[in-house]
Design a protein around this motif. Structure first.
Motif: not given
Length: 566
Positions: A465-484
């Motif tokens: 599992i590659y974290p970056r792929e998941i982070e890209e999806i999380l950033y698409e949520h309009d409530a999220i400012k930062e995600a790791v």
């Protein structure tokens, strides 16, 4: 191994496939700028302006003064400064006498500082008065012969220079008291004693080092990356061709990325001086200060890191500023979320593209064409004269199109090796290919995609599992400012996916809502099992999220839980 440079078909017609590089030193470009544009403003620093003639004269003074201390070609000179005129003067002045610059982060704690100074064998350090106490504590354990101390106020205009000590004491609670002697010198007085004749040193651009740039030390003690004048000159010239619409001596570049970071040094300071741009320098990133600087000075170029652009687009006052002067920005140091790119371009009308590189590549190897074809989530195509290959993990040979493997790079910007570490140098080279440790793939048009650091890959229940792929999806949520995203220890799966979230101001979202959101876009085994909401995430001064800090926190929690269970 031969490769098919399929990416060349994606080049805009204005960018050459290959460049005839000049065999020159970095400092020769400062001399050229001063001769061609002596009255042109080189530096704008908190209201203080310096012309290219003044900058060149002071760099010569500094270099000549170093010679009076017995510093000569090949000696290492450490610079521990925030972005300021002093940091440029010290850098180019040291290079003028053939010395090797060692850029040092002012935020380093004593352990980190001591390691870097001992490892490099630096004889001199130029530091801010604020960090002098730390330098003093490690001094005896190092080979330092001289400490040259400066203050931000040394290059502030009146009355800011008078008021600064009071502001400094209020903000830091520190009253700086330094006893100067023959080995602890005042930068201002040191410079004043220098002559302005040209220091004459026979420096080979291809053989002699300009820089020892220490890596972040994410997988052990930081290593000194050996970069020659030719490495840094080549990467800067490549960058100029990538930004083919920029005009010599006409651009205004915002330098808020730290010069002690290789990206800020190359894409900010060196690029500006090579092309006689006006540098608007800020010693630290503050969204309001950046917005004001862009509007006031009509900034046209703004190299930055994703967290900087995130900070700006989420600043509630951004609509109050005119940012339309911005023409081009290359984001580096961390992945650029698509949502951030799109919002920033809407606000400025300029272009924001992602680049990819490492300290070992001076630093840029790949970037999206600024005024050419872009692809979602791609880091772009290799720069001129830069070859990139994906090496299959299974065969060790070049991978097929769209097959994930390790990125390898070769080109004129690739380092000579690691300082005093021949074995580690050998481990990262396969023939003349530098193995980056990053996992990615290339598509049929020669565009590259990073899936993650080899060492950041999460193995959960046998799945990669590659974290970056998941982070890209999380950033698409309009409530999220930062995600790791990290792999947290898990007794059953080995590791489990955990996401750390910073929400936008005034927004809220539940774990259940995020779970449902992710399941729409990700395979079930990639969906985070754990969420942790935070006010902020640990970051470097460049704004790169320190994933390893969060990994260590989770490991400690798991160990403590294991002990308590026993």
């Amino acid at each position: 191994m031969t490769i098919d440079r399929v990416w060349l078909k994606s080049y805009p017609k204005e960018i050459p496939h290959s460049i005839d590089y000049e065999e020159r030193t970095l400092q020769s470009y400062l001399k050229q700028a001063a001769e061609e544009f002596p009255s042109h403003i080189a530096v704008q620093f908190l209201g203080k302006e310096m012309t290219y003639r003044e900058l060149y004269e002071q760099a010569k003074q500094f270099g000549n003064q170093l010679k009076t201390l017995g510093i000569s070609k090949g000696d290492r000179v450490a610079i521990m400064l925030a972005n300021s005129p002093q940091s440029i003067i010290s850098y180019y002045g040291a290079l003028m006498i053939g010395a090797v610059v060692v850029q040092t982060n002012p935020l380093y704690v004593e352990r980190e500082l001591e390691h870097q100074l001992v490892d490099s064998g630096a004889k001199v350090i130029v530091c801010l008065d604020l960090v002098f106490p730390r330098v003093s504590k490690v001094r005896k354990a190092t080979q330092l012969e001289y400490v040259i101390v400066t203050s931000i106020k040394d290059y502030l205009p009146f009355p800011k220079n008078v008021l600064y000590p009071f502001v400094q004491k209020k903000q830091t609670g520190m009253k700086i008291d330094i006893t100067y002697n023959e080995n602890t010198l005042s930068f201002k007085k040191f410079l004043q004693g220098g002559v302005t004749t040209e220091p004459s040193e026979d420096v080979s651009p291809t053989d002699d080092l300009a820089l020892l740039q220490y890596t972040g030390g994410t997988t052990g003690p930081a290593k000194g990356v050996m970069l020659t004048h030719a490495n840094l000159v080549a990467n800067t010239i490549q960058g100029l061709h990538w930004m083919y619409k920029s005009k010599r001596a006409e651009e205004v570049i915002l330098c808020v990325l730290p010069f002690f970071h290789v990206y800020g040094m190359s894409a900010g300071m060196n690029l500006a001086i090579m092309n006689a741009y006006k540098m608007v320098i800020l010693p630290k990133f503050n969204p309001k200060d950046v917005l004001k600087a862009i509007e006031k000075h009509k900034v046209t170029l703004f190299p930055g890191a994703p967290t900087m652009y995130v900070g700006l687009i989420n600043d509630p006052s951004i609509q109050d500023y005119n940012l339309t002067s911005v023409e081009a920005c290359i984001s580096g140091a961390a992945p650029l979320p698509l949502e951030v790119q799109q919002k920033f371009e809407q606000l400025t009308g300029g272009k924001l593209v992602e680049g990819y590189g490492l300290t070992e590549t001076s630093p840029v190897a790949i970037a999206t064409p600024i005024w050419g074809k872009r692809k979602q989530r791609s880091i772009g195509i290799p720069w001129p004269d830069t070859d990139v290959m994906i090496i299959s993990a299974e065969t060790g040979e070049p991978a097929d199109v769209n097959e994930v493997g390790e990125l390898a790079v070769r080109g004129p910007q690739v380092m000579k090796g690691y300082w005093n570490r021949p074995e580690e140098t050998a481990q990262v080279f396969k023939d003349d290919w530098f193995l980056t440790g990053d996992m990615g793939y290339m598509d049929e048009d020669g565009y590259f995609y990073i899936v993650d650091r080899k060492k950041d890959m999460i193995i959960a229940g046998g799945f990669n599992i590659y974290p970056r792929e998941i982070e890209e999806i999380l950033y698409e949520h309009d409530a999220i400012k930062e995600a790791v995203v990290i792999g947290a220890p898990d007794a059953y799966r080995g590791e489990t996916v955990k996401a750390f979230i910073v929400l936008k101001e005034g927004r809220s979202v539940s774990e259940e809502e995020l779970d449902a959101f992710c399941r729409k876009h990700l395979a079930a085994y990639k969906v985070p099992r754990l969420y942790e909401f935070r006010e902020e995430l640990p970051k470097t001064l460049v704004g790169k999220i320190l994933r390893r800090v969060l990994v260590e926190e989770e490991k400690k929690k798991a160990e403590q839980q294991k002990v308590s269970n026993e």
